[in-house]
Design a protein around this motif. Structure first.
Motif, PDB file in Angstrom:
ATOM      1  N   MET A 100       0.827  -1.224   0.000  1.00  0.00           N
ATOM      2  CA  MET A 100       0.000   0.000   0.000  1.00  0.00           C
ATOM      3  C   MET A 100       0.859   1.271   0.000  1.00  0.00           C
ATOM      4  N   GLU A 101       1.954   1.234   0.789  1.00  0.00           N
ATOM      5  CA  GLU A 101       2.830   2.414   0.839  1.00  0.00           C
ATOM      6  C   GLU A 101       3.427   2.694  -0.536  1.00  0.00           C
ATOM      7  N   ASN A 102       3.781   1.600  -1.242  1.00  0.00           N
ATOM      8  CA  ASN A 102       4.339   1.763  -2.598  1.00  0.00           C
ATOM      9  C   ASN A 102       3.313   2.397  -3.532  1.00  0.00           C
ATOM     10  N   LEU A 103       2.084   1.943  -3.407  1.00  0.00           N
ATOM     11  CA  LEU A 103       1.003   2.477  -4.250  1.00  0.00           C
ATOM     12  C   LEU A 103       0.808   3.966  -3.978  1.00  0.00           C
ATOM     13  N   LYS A 104       0.871   4.353  -2.729  1.00  0.00           N
ATOM     14  CA  LYS A 104       0.695   5.778  -2.373  1.00  0.00           C
ATOM     15  C   LYS A 104       1.806   6.637  -2.990  1.00  0.00           C
ATOM     16  N   THR A 105       3.041   6.132  -2.895  1.00  0.00           N
ATOM     17  CA  THR A 105       4.164   6.888  -3.471  1.00  0.00           C
ATOM     18  C   THR A 105       4.028   6.950  -4.994  1.00  0.00           C
ATOM     19  N   GLU A 106       3.645   5.806  -5.585  1.00  0.00           N
ATOM     20  CA  GLU A 106       3.443   5.765  -7.040  1.00  0.00           C
ATOM     21  C   GLU A 106       2.367   6.769  -7.453  1.00  0.00           C
ATOM     22  N   LEU A 107       1.280   6.820  -6.684  1.00  0.00           N
ATOM     23  CA  LEU A 107       0.186   7.749  -6.986  1.00  0.00           C
ATOM     24  C   LEU A 107       0.656   9.199  -6.948  1.00  0.00           C
ATOM     25  N   LYS A 108       1.456   9.509  -5.954  1.00  0.00           N
ATOM     26  CA  LYS A 108       1.957  10.890  -5.827  1.00  0.00           C
ATOM     27  C   LYS A 108       2.793  11.271  -7.041  1.00  0.00           C
ATOM     28  N   HIS A 109       3.661  10.342  -7.460  1.00  0.00           N
ATOM     29  CA  HIS A 109       4.481  10.600  -8.657  1.00  0.00           C
ATOM     30  C   HIS A 109       3.590  10.813  -9.883  1.00  0.00           C
ATOM     31  N   LYS A 110       2.591   9.950 -10.024  1.00  0.00           N
ATOM     32  CA  LYS A 110       1.708  10.043 -11.202  1.00  0.00           C
ATOM     33  C   LYS A 110       0.901  11.338 -11.193  1.00  0.00           C
ATOM     34  N   ILE A 111       0.410  11.717 -10.020  1.00  0.00           N
ATOM     35  CA  ILE A 111      -0.397  12.947  -9.911  1.00  0.00           C
ATOM     36  C   ILE A 111       0.448  14.163 -10.295  1.00  0.00           C
ATOM     37  N   ILE A 112       1.679  14.194  -9.802  1.00  0.00           N
ATOM     38  CA  ILE A 112       2.570  15.318 -10.130  1.00  0.00           C
ATOM     39  C   ILE A 112       2.825  15.367 -11.634  1.00  0.00           C
ATOM     40  N   GLU A 113       3.032  14.190 -12.230  1.00  0.00           N
ATOM     41  CA  GLU A 113       3.341  14.145 -13.664  1.00  0.00           C
ATOM     42  C   GLU A 113       2.114  14.481 -14.519  1.00  0.00           C
ATOM     43  N   VAL A 114       1.014  13.799 -14.234  1.00  0.00           N
ATOM     44  CA  VAL A 114      -0.193  13.956 -15.068  1.00  0.00           C
ATOM     45  C   VAL A 114      -0.794  15.363 -14.934  1.00  0.00           C
ATOM     46  N   LEU A 115      -0.736  15.927 -13.733  1.00  0.00           N
ATOM     47  CA  LEU A 115      -1.350  17.246 -13.520  1.00  0.00           C
ATOM     48  C   LEU A 115      -0.343  18.389 -13.650  1.00  0.00           C
ATOM     49  N   ASN A 116       0.869  18.056 -14.110  1.00  0.00           N
ATOM     50  CA  ASN A 116       1.903  19.092 -14.328  1.00  0.00           C
ATOM     51  C   ASN A 116       2.128  19.977 -13.102  1.00  0.00           C
ATOM     52  N   LEU A 117       2.299  19.328 -11.954  1.00  0.00           N
ATOM     53  CA  LEU A 117       2.546  20.085 -10.721  1.00  0.00           C
ATOM     54  C   LEU A 117       4.056  20.277 -10.552  1.00  0.00           C
ATOM     55  N   GLU A 118       4.619  21.061 -11.422  1.00  0.00           N
ATOM     56  CA  GLU A 118       6.079  21.232 -11.501  1.00  0.00           C
ATOM     57  C   GLU A 118       6.710  21.701 -10.191  1.00  0.00           C
ATOM     58  N   ASP A 119       5.974  22.524  -9.458  1.00  0.00           N
ATOM     59  CA  ASP A 119       6.550  23.114  -8.246  1.00  0.00           C
ATOM     60  C   ASP A 119       6.274  22.289  -6.990  1.00  0.00           C
ATOM     61  N   VAL A 120       5.694  21.096  -7.162  1.00  0.00           N
ATOM     62  CA  VAL A 120       5.326  20.270  -6.006  1.00  0.00           C
ATOM     63  C   VAL A 120       6.209  19.022  -5.980  1.00  0.00           C
ATOM     64  N   SER A 121       6.681  18.640  -4.772  1.00  0.00           N
ATOM     65  CA  SER A 121       7.469  17.408  -4.649  1.00  0.00           C
ATOM     66  C   SER A 121       6.620  16.327  -3.975  1.00  0.00           C
ATOM     67  N   VAL A 122       7.038  15.075  -4.148  1.00  0.00           N
ATOM     68  CA  VAL A 122       6.317  13.947  -3.547  1.00  0.00           C
ATOM     69  C   VAL A 122       6.199  14.138  -2.035  1.00  0.00           C
ATOM     70  N   GLU A 123       7.271  14.616  -1.421  1.00  0.00           N
ATOM     71  CA  GLU A 123       7.296  14.792   0.041  1.00  0.00           C
ATOM     72  C   GLU A 123       6.249  15.817   0.516  1.00  0.00           C
ATOM     73  N   GLU A 124       5.913  16.734  -0.334  1.00  0.00           N
ATOM     74  CA  GLU A 124       4.963  17.783   0.064  1.00  0.00           C
ATOM     75  C   GLU A 124       3.522  17.291   0.114  1.00  0.00           C
ATOM     76  N   ILE A 125       3.254  16.166  -0.579  1.00  0.00           N
ATOM     77  CA  ILE A 125       1.877  15.652  -0.573  1.00  0.00           C
ATOM     78  C   ILE A 125       1.744  14.635   0.565  1.00  0.00           C
ATOM     79  N   LYS A 126       1.028  15.009   1.590  1.00  0.00           N
ATOM     80  CA  LYS A 126       0.824  14.098   2.733  1.00  0.00           C
ATOM     81  C   LYS A 126      -0.340  13.153   2.426  1.00  0.00           C
ATOM     82  N   ASP A 127      -0.268  11.957   2.999  1.00  0.00           N
ATOM     83  CA  ASP A 127      -1.278  10.927   2.707  1.00  0.00           C
ATOM     84  C   ASP A 127      -2.695  11.362   3.062  1.00  0.00           C
TER      85      ASP A 127
END
Lengths: 85, 192
Positions: free
Chosen positions: A1-28
């Motif tokens: 599940m933790e892997n899926l959450k991290t994967e989701l964060k990466h995908k959300i940043i990429e798909v939604l073009n959140l250039e100024d946001v890092s994975v660490e900034e998105i809390k579960d």
């Protein structure tokens, strides 16, 4: 599940073009909409496409996205329970 | 006096306050180089310009290339001052064809049919005008024309009508052309 959450964060940043946001900034538990990410209704539609394309989940009712996209925690749980790929 | 004389007199009464050109990985304002990049593609150049000019507007990254081009050029001119009475009149040749192609690619295959809503919303050329209006909270007159080539007289005449009708105090006017690797923006601010 933790892997899926991290994967989701990466995908959300990429798909939604959140250039100024890092994975660490998105809390579960952070709200995906109405919070600091500044997402809008087009982003919600894009997340529905992501569910279909990457996890084989088709949402017939876009309004359901409101429940599913509350946070990374809720989204990951929904994917875990409904994924077909 | 012949009609052309009065037309010229009227045109001469309009003032071009400031102008921005964006092409060949360079941004110039009133002839002064503001930013230059080594990047070969427009997306790279736009990203570098955004960072270098500290625009701090995350929605920029979601825009298509045409909107980024128009936004960058407009930002150089509109970044200071009140623009609640500034109208927008832009034009280009390729309309939104660059983005139309990208959208087409996402729906070409039945097996891989995932149309992107975020790309779809940019399949109209005047969306770039909307992006500028949102950034500067402008609820003013706007128009986007698709022309064979940059026609300054046409754009200036249209802008002048807006100014003389009292619907705007200033008009951001110009050419924002982009298709694949080719791009050029030339925008300027007009007033009476």
């Amino acid at each position: 599940m933790e892997n899926l959450k991290t994967e989701l964060k990466h995908k959300i940043i990429e798909v939604l073009n959140l250039e100024d946001v890092s994975v660490e900034e998105i809390k579960d538990t952070d709200p995906l909409f109405g919070g600091g990410l500044g997402l809008d209704s087009i982003d919600a539609l894009e997340l529905i496409v992501l569910l279909d394309k990457d996890y084989g989940i088709k949402l017939a009712d876009p309004k359901k996205g409101k429940e599913i996209f509350q946070s990374i925690d809720i989204m990951a749980q929904f994917i875990e329970n409904n994924r077909t790929k | 006096m012949p009609q052309w004389y009065w037309k010229n007199v009227k045109m001469n009464m309009m003032k071009k306050i400031t102008a921005c050109t964006l092409e060949n990985s360079k941004i110039t304002v009133d002839g002064n180089l503001i930013f230059e990049s080594e990047s070969n593609t427009f997306p790279e150049f736009a990203k570098e310009a955004y960072k270098n000019l500290e625009l701090n507007y995350p929605k920029f990254h979601k825009m298509d290339s045409l909107s980024k081009l128009a936004f960058l050029a407009a930002e150089m001119i509109l970044k200071d001052g009140d623009h609640s009475r500034t109208a927008l009149v832009l034009a280009n040749k390729s309309s939104s064809l660059d983005t139309d192609f990208k959208y087409q690619e996402s729906i070409n295959s039945q097996e891989n049919y995932f149309p992107s809503p975020a790309v779809f919303v940019y399949t109209l050329p005047n969306i770039c005008v909307g992006e500028i209006s949102i950034k500067h909270k402008m609820q003013t007159e706007n128009a986007f024309f698709v022309l064979d080539e940059f026609d300054e007289n046409f754009l200036n005449n249209y802008s002048e009508q807006l100014l003389r009708s009292g619907k705007a105090d200033k008009v951001l006017c110009g050419w924002v052309e982009l298709f694949q690797e080719n791009y050029k923006a030339f925008v300027y601010l007009l007033t009476l």
